[in-house]
Design an enzyme around this catalytic site. Structure first.
Site, short mmCIF file in Angstrom:
data_model
loop_
_atom_site.label_atom_id
_atom_site.label_comp_id
_atom_site.label_asym_id
_atom_site.label_seq_id
_atom_site.Cartn_x
_atom_site.Cartn_y
_atom_site.Cartn_z
N HIS A 217 -22.56 -68.74 -10.62
CA HIS A 217 -21.10 -68.63 -10.73
C HIS A 217 -20.54 -69.93 -11.28
O HIS A 217 -19.37 -70.22 -11.12
CB HIS A 217 -20.46 -68.36 -9.38
CG HIS A 217 -21.09 -67.23 -8.64
ND1 HIS A 217 -22.05 -67.42 -7.67
CD2 HIS A 217 -20.93 -65.90 -8.76
CE1 HIS A 217 -22.43 -66.24 -7.21
NE2 HIS A 217 -21.78 -65.30 -7.86
N ASP A 393 -5.71 -68.78 -3.97
CA ASP A 393 -5.47 -67.34 -3.84
C ASP A 393 -4.98 -66.93 -2.45
O ASP A 393 -4.86 -65.75 -2.15
CB ASP A 393 -6.75 -66.56 -4.17
CG ASP A 393 -7.90 -66.90 -3.21
OD1 ASP A 393 -7.74 -67.83 -2.41
OD2 ASP A 393 -8.94 -66.22 -3.29
N GLY A 395 -2.06 -67.14 -0.81
CA GLY A 395 -0.79 -66.43 -0.70
C GLY A 395 -0.95 -64.98 -1.12
O GLY A 395 -0.51 -64.05 -0.43
N ARG A 396 -1.63 -64.79 -2.22
CA ARG A 396 -1.88 -63.45 -2.74
C ARG A 396 -2.73 -62.63 -1.77
O ARG A 396 -2.49 -61.46 -1.53
CB ARG A 396 -2.59 -63.60 -4.09
CG ARG A 396 -2.59 -62.40 -4.96
CD ARG A 396 -1.16 -61.93 -5.20
NE ARG A 396 -1.20 -60.58 -5.75
CZ ARG A 396 -1.43 -60.32 -7.02
NH1 ARG A 396 -1.59 -61.31 -7.88
NH2 ARG A 396 -1.47 -59.08 -7.45
N SER A 438 -10.56 -65.42 4.08
CA SER A 438 -9.56 -65.16 5.12
C SER A 438 -9.31 -63.66 5.22
O SER A 438 -9.06 -63.15 6.31
CB SER A 438 -8.27 -65.91 4.83
OG SER A 438 -7.60 -65.34 3.73
N ASP A 546 -3.97 -76.95 6.62
CA ASP A 546 -4.85 -75.87 6.15
C ASP A 546 -4.03 -74.60 5.90
O ASP A 546 -3.29 -74.15 6.78
CB ASP A 546 -5.92 -75.58 7.21
CG ASP A 546 -6.74 -74.39 6.82
OD1 ASP A 546 -7.41 -74.44 5.78
OD2 ASP A 546 -6.69 -73.36 7.54
P1 ADP Z 1 -11.01 -68.16 0.15
O1 ADP Z 1 -11.31 -69.46 0.84
O2 ADP Z 1 -12.18 -67.26 0.12
O3 ADP Z 1 -10.35 -68.35 -1.19
P2 ADP Z 1 -8.40 -67.72 1.32
O4 ADP Z 1 -7.90 -68.70 0.32
O5 ADP Z 1 -7.64 -66.45 1.44
O6 ADP Z 1 -9.93 -67.42 1.11
O7 ADP Z 1 -8.35 -68.38 2.76
C1 ADP Z 1 -8.65 -69.71 2.97
C2 ADP Z 1 -8.54 -69.96 4.46
O8 ADP Z 1 -9.55 -69.25 5.14
C3 ADP Z 1 -8.76 -71.41 4.83
O9 ADP Z 1 -7.57 -72.13 4.72
C4 ADP Z 1 -9.25 -71.31 6.27
O10 ADP Z 1 -8.17 -71.31 7.17
C5 ADP Z 1 -9.87 -69.93 6.34
N1 ADP Z 1 -11.34 -69.98 6.44
C6 ADP Z 1 -12.24 -70.21 5.46
N2 ADP Z 1 -13.50 -70.15 5.95
C7 ADP Z 1 -13.37 -69.87 7.28
C8 ADP Z 1 -14.29 -69.67 8.36
N3 ADP Z 1 -15.60 -69.73 8.15
N4 ADP Z 1 -13.79 -69.39 9.58
C9 ADP Z 1 -12.45 -69.32 9.79
N5 ADP Z 1 -11.55 -69.48 8.82
C10 ADP Z 1 -12.00 -69.76 7.59
MG MG Z 2 -8.56 -69.36 -1.38
#
Ligand code: ADP
Ligand code: MG
Length: 561
Positions: A217, A393, A395-396, A438, A546
């Site tokens: 990737h 991503d 918020g989306r 998330s 976060d």
């Molecule tokens: P991605 O990280 O896949 O792009 P999102 O941006 O929607 O997903 O979400 C990010 C959030 O997910 C982070 O700010 C954190 O709070 C949460 N997160 C990421 N990994 C974990 C985990 N292993 N356990 C709990 N929360 C996590």
């Molecule tokens: Mg993200």
């Protein structure tokens, strides 16, 4: 450049539809991916593979006799959802249990693990072997942390052949694990790949240079150097892989894999140097493969894989296979499947519910409506927060999840569902549609919370507290993060504890706990991310809270009963 597409967000679905149309004699589309269109014997272990799109022939190209029974098809370069994995496995299952296998990436592990748990709850024995062959992504001591790359083909081929030969589920797991342990890959990349709809590549490599140890990737490699003549490139790849040659191993299957933008002719030139080098090193090559095996859209680059054989693995490697993307041996006689596949996603009926529980489900719709509206107001803010060290991503993801959950809740309530079933449907929809880590965790958490409620009565304050605790436990066990890792848990843990310790009525206790969650979410600004996408750029995140913790606190404030 990826040039041929309609709506870029529909790229994976359009690709899958075209593929199934072309190969209608072999594969059939189902919710979440595709399964064999041909009969398989009752009691056979179902081999279900999968991952993101953009890697053809991985993964859907390997469905057919001798290999997979089903493939789960995620969006480009992103893990399929838990719901997709569950739906494809349910459709492929034939009474012999389900064997899940995929390359080692956090999102895939999370979603396949959650799906495995649901399949087992459904009464379907399910086991998993995760492919981890990329030697540059972790040391031998941390072998289980290595990424899965072209070794996917090896492990899926061995498992598929074993299942076809009538091995039981434990037997398939045993040979697949042995195959994974005996497989080693090493890749170089000359130029990046472009996602459909993007104008810039995901990453670039300067002209005349190559990334060494790049992931499929575009994950950064272990170094960059000048491009070498093919013979020297062959020496570099072979020498490096031979450092991990197991004691006494002589016979090996060898794969030269093109990453998508490198020509077959170039790969033949490389093979012309690789084969003599292996010969000199006393490696007896068994049924080598040179071609596109696991690609990375239009990335230019190649990888070399050595799969060290024992007699049983060699027999399975050589067994016939007949899939659109991989063929071996004499044609296998097939008959078209007549039974219709079970569609796990099509069941929209709900168990009978009491009026009190239905009324509580109706209140969930009101909460869901408020939540969706508030999350839309904050979509941009959460996206910006996630872009500081993550991928922007979040918020989306939250609005996609909340919208899907609200739709599912409304449909469930209209169909007479009680509060437990309605919340489970909302969790399913959230997990399936939100995307991202998330999204999978929110979906799983809501489903776990639903498990602590019932369709018979309105939830008491104690039941709601138990539901929140169940959600937290689920997130801790599947997300594998801990307090202080800078994730949404840093808001959810204090929320849950405060709610449990406050014995006032639910509404007062919840509001107080939501304020505590908000303070803790803001306080994550001082923390350094130790897990998730923000980890590689951890220092950028210091001083900013976060995103997952901030959005969770907002949800809790908005959801106050
Ligand atoms: P991605 O990280 O896949 O792009 P999102 O941006 O929607 O997903 O979400 C990010 C959030 O997910 C982070 O700010 C954190 O709070 C949460 N997160 C990421 N990994 C974990 C985990 N292993 N356990 C709990 N929360 C996590
Ligand atoms: Mg993200």
């Amino acid at each position: 450049m990826t040039t041929v597409f309609n709506d870029p967000t529909q790229f994976a679905q359009d690709m899958l539809a075209g593929f199934c149309r072309l190969h209608a004699d072999t594969v059939e589309p189902v919710t979440g991916g595709a399964i064999r269109a041909t009969e398989t014997p009752e009691g056979k272990v179902a081999v279900v593979i999968g991952g993101g799109s953009g890697h053809y022939p991985a993964f859907v190209g390997w469905v057919g006799p001798g290999m997979a029974d089903g493939a789960v098809v995620g969006n480009v370069f992103s893990s399929p959802s838990t719901q997709q994995v569950h739906a494809v496995a349910t459709a492929a299952e034939r009474g012999g249990g389900v064997f899940l296998s995929y390359g080692n990436y956090a999102g895939d592990v999370l979603n396949f693990d959650l799906a495995q748990e649901r399949l087992i709850t459904d009464g379907i024995p399910t086991k998993t072997v995760v492919v981890s062959d990329d030697i540059t992504s972790a040391s031998t001591e941390e072998r289980h942390k290595r990424r899965g790359t072209a070794g996917d083909l090896v492990v899926f081929k061995i498992a598929g052949a074993a299942a076809e030969a009538g091995y039981d589920l434990d037997g398939v797991v045993e040979v697949a694990e042995r195959a994974n342990d005996a497989t080693f890959s090493f890749a170089v990349a000359f130029a990046g790949c472009t996602l459909p709809g993007d104008s810039e590549p995901l990453f670039t490599v300067p002209a005349g240079r190559m990334g060494v140890g790049m992931g499929v990737h575009g994950e950064p490699g272990i170094g960059e150097q000048d491009v070498l003549p093919a013979s020297e490139l062959a020496t570099m790849l072979v020498d490096k892989l031979l450092t991990e040659r197991p004691e006494g191993a002589t016979r090996a299957a060898v794969l030269v894999n093109g990453l998508g933008g490198t020509k077959y002719e170039e790969m033949f030139v490389l093979w012309n140097s690789v084969a003599p080098l292996l010969d000199e090193a006393g490696v007896e090559m068994v049924a080598p493969e040179v071609g596109e095996l696991i690609t990375s859209l239009d990335m230019t680059g190649v990888s070399l894989t050595l799969f060290w054989l024992d007699p049983e693995l060699e027999e399975l490697w050589l067994a016939p296979a007949q899939t659109p993307g991989f063929r071996r041996g004499a044609a296998v006689a097939t008959t078209r499947r007549t039974r219709t596949a079970t569609d796990a996603a099509a069941d929209t009926s709900f168990p009978p519910a009491s009026e009190a529980s239905q009324a509580s489900a109706q209140r969930l719709v009101e909460i869901g409506t408020r939540l969706a509206a508030v999350l839309h107001e904050h979509e941009e803010e959460f996206g910006k927060l996630d872009a500081i060290a993550g991928d922007g991503d979040h918020g989306r993801g939250m609005t996609n999840g909340a919208d899907a959950a609200l739709n599912a809740l409304t449909a469930a309530v209209n169909a007479g569902a009680g509060v437990a079933s309605a919340l489970a449907a909302a969790g399913d929809a959230w997990g399936d549609r939100a995307g991202g880590t998330s999204g999978a965790l929110w979906g799983a958490g809501l489903r776990a919370a639903a498990g602590a409620l019932s369709d018979e009565e309105a939830p008491s304050g104690a039941a709601v507290r138990a539901a929140v605790r169940a959600a937290l436990d689920q997130l801790l066990s599947y997300g594998k993060a801990e307090r202080g890792d800078k994730t949404m848990l840093d808001a959810l843990i204090p929320f849950t504890e405060a709610l449990e310790q406050d014995d006032r009525d639910l509404s007062a206790a919840w509001s107080a706990a939501a304020d505590i969650a908000t303070e803790h979410a803001q306080a994550t600004a001082d923390l350094t991310p130790r897990i998730g996408r923000a980890r590689p750029l951890a220092e950028r995140s210091i001083g900013h809270p976060d995103p997952g913790a901030v959005s969770l606190a907002l949800v809790m404030r908005t959801a106050a009963p």
